[in-house]
Design an enzyme around this catalytic site. Structure first.
Site, PDB file in Angstrom:
ATOM      1  CG  ASP A  12      -0.227   0.001   2.564  1.00 42.11           C
ATOM      2  OD1 ASP A  12       0.963  -0.410   2.608  1.00 42.11           O
ATOM      3  OD2 ASP A  12      -0.825   0.441   3.560  1.00 42.11           O
ATOM      4  CG  ASP A  17       4.023   0.058   1.575  1.00 41.89           C
ATOM      5  OD1 ASP A  17       3.492  -1.043   1.725  1.00 41.89           O
ATOM      6  OD2 ASP A  17       3.843   1.011   2.360  1.00 41.89           O
ATOM      7  CG  ASN A  41       0.589   3.350   4.288  1.00 38.92           C
ATOM      8  OD1 ASN A  41       0.389   3.321   5.498  1.00 38.92           O
ATOM      9  ND2 ASN A  41       1.587   2.713   3.709  1.00 38.92           N
ATOM     10  CB  THR A 125       4.565  -4.317   2.861  1.00 34.47           C
ATOM     11  OG1 THR A 125       4.176  -3.827   1.576  1.00 34.47           O
ATOM     12  CG2 THR A 125       5.710  -5.295   2.703  1.00 34.47           C
ATOM     13  CG  PHE A 166      -1.506   1.566   9.740  1.00 33.57           C
ATOM     14  CD1 PHE A 166      -2.471   2.523  10.045  1.00 33.57           C
ATOM     15  CD2 PHE A 166      -1.347   1.179   8.421  1.00 33.57           C
ATOM     16  CE1 PHE A 166      -3.260   3.085   9.052  1.00 33.57           C
ATOM     17  CE2 PHE A 166      -2.131   1.743   7.413  1.00 33.57           C
ATOM     18  CZ  PHE A 166      -3.081   2.697   7.732  1.00 33.57           C
ATOM     19  CG  ASN A 167       0.433  -2.889   7.509  1.00 33.69           C
ATOM     20  OD1 ASN A 167       0.001  -1.837   7.031  1.00 33.69           O
ATOM     21  ND2 ASN A 167       1.673  -3.313   7.294  1.00 33.69           N
ATOM     22  CG  HIS A 239       7.560   0.043   9.630  1.00 38.01           C
ATOM     23  ND1 HIS A 239       7.785  -0.226  10.951  1.00 38.01           N
ATOM     24  CD2 HIS A 239       7.179   1.358   9.579  1.00 38.01           C
ATOM     25  CE1 HIS A 239       7.548   0.866  11.668  1.00 38.01           C
ATOM     26  NE2 HIS A 239       7.185   1.834  10.857  1.00 38.01           N
ATOM     27  CG  ASP A 240       6.005  -1.779   4.458  1.00 41.14           C
ATOM     28  OD1 ASP A 240       5.639  -2.386   5.482  1.00 41.14           O
ATOM     29  OD2 ASP A 240       5.340  -0.876   3.935  1.00 41.14           O
TER      30      ASP A 240
END
Ligand code: BDR
Ligand code: CA
Length: 313
Positions: A12, A17, A41, A125, A166-167, A239-240
């Protein structure tokens, strides 16, 4: 020589990402079969456009399939405060050079897995909506998934609510379907990704590179400023990209096999991953959860992918 790992990246974009796409495209391993997009996102129109703009920036023609517009059950929550109104604020990116494929992301995942001569690794992700729907639509694909490596959740950390990442928070029902699917799962959560930081100095250093690194200097400055303002994090938490790195080189993370459940109805804790680190539930493990990372190795992987992207342009 062993065959290249085959992957699909469901994402996203989103700043981190976007960098995950670069890492997936510019590593010798693996073979990127396609990118699927999901609302998270930002809206799925924006995340799809962003995936295409990133591919234009790096000159790659990877099929992009647009996915779900909203979570399975709840209302869509986006993160403009972290990723901006476009979902990728902070740099001028080129217009997309091509459009998404006609197939829906869920159909793309199902068909690609069924047609693949060997099992495929799904890297997710964003919210897990597309992945969960694919598993529900075509349960036979479970046998064609080598592993789902997902950025999401945490054993001991949070960023969307006091207890949720979040995800997983955006689509807890989808996460529940994935964690109960029986498919091998690696969970790369905030326990490690909040430590996968590119420092402000390293971000500044990207300005001396070619067009790809200069674009990411702008993107990551925007993203780091948002993380500092909202969460007090100094630098850009990648993160991703860490989920992609863990597929390219599994030794970049250290994992523990545990049981993970997703909270679906807590009045304060919806979307929280209950990670049974101390095996108090007696439930069989359903995931490898990342608890440590090799930060220098991870940074080398990311920075050299960016360098290769510039060299290839
Ligand atoms: C996750 O949420 C999104 O904002 C990022 O792209 C990442 O996938 C971190 O919690
Ligand atoms: Ca993401």
């Amino acid at each position: 020589m062993s065959a290249k790992k085959r992957i699909i990246l469901d994402c996203d974009p989103g700043h981190d990402d976007a960098l995950a796409i670069v890492l997936a495209c510019f590593s010798e391993e693996p073979e990127l079969l396609g990118i699927t997009t999901v609302a998270g996102n930002q809206t799925v129109d924006k995340t799809t456009r962003n995936a295409l703009r990133v591919l234009s920036l790096i000159g790659k023609d990877i099929p992009v399939a647009r996915g779900c517009e909203r979570p399975l059950v709840g209302e869509l929550v986006t993160a403009p405060e972290v990723h901006g109104e476009s979902g990728l604020d902070g740099a001028e990116l080129p217009e997309p050079r091509f459009g998404p494929v006609r197939e829906h992301a869920v159909e793309f995942i199902v068909r690609t897995l069924r047609e693949s001569p060997s099992p495929v690794t799904l890297i997710a992700t964003g919210p897990l909506t597309n992945v969960a729907l694919a598993l529900r639509l075509a349960p036979d694909i479970a046998g064609k998934i080598e592993r789902i490596v997902l950025m999401g959740g945490a054993a001991r950390d949070a960023n969307a609510t006091p207890t949720a990442e979040f995800n997983i928070f955006v689509d807890p029902e989808a996460a529940h379907i994935v964690f109960t699917s029986g498919v091998p799962i690696t969970m790369v959560g905030l326990d490690v990704t909040n430590r996968a930081l590119l420092t402000p100095e390293e971000i500044q250093g990207l300005k001396d590179g070619g067009p790809v690194r200069r674009a990411f200097a702008g993107l990551l400055s925007f993203y780091a400023a948002a993380n500092e303002r909202l969460l007090g994090i100094e630098g850009a938490p990648l993160h991703d990209p860490l989920a992609v790195a863990a597929v390219i080189d599994p030794s970049v993370i250290t994992t523990q096999r545990v049981h993970v459940a997703v909270e679906l109805c807590g009045s304060h804790t919806r979307g929280t991953t209950a990670v049974d680190l101390y095996r108090v539930t007696g439930k069989p493990s359903n995931a490898e959860v990342a608890l440590d990372l090799d930060l220098p190795r991870f940074k080398r992987m990311v920075l050299s992918a960016l360098e290769r992207a510039d060299r290839s342009g």
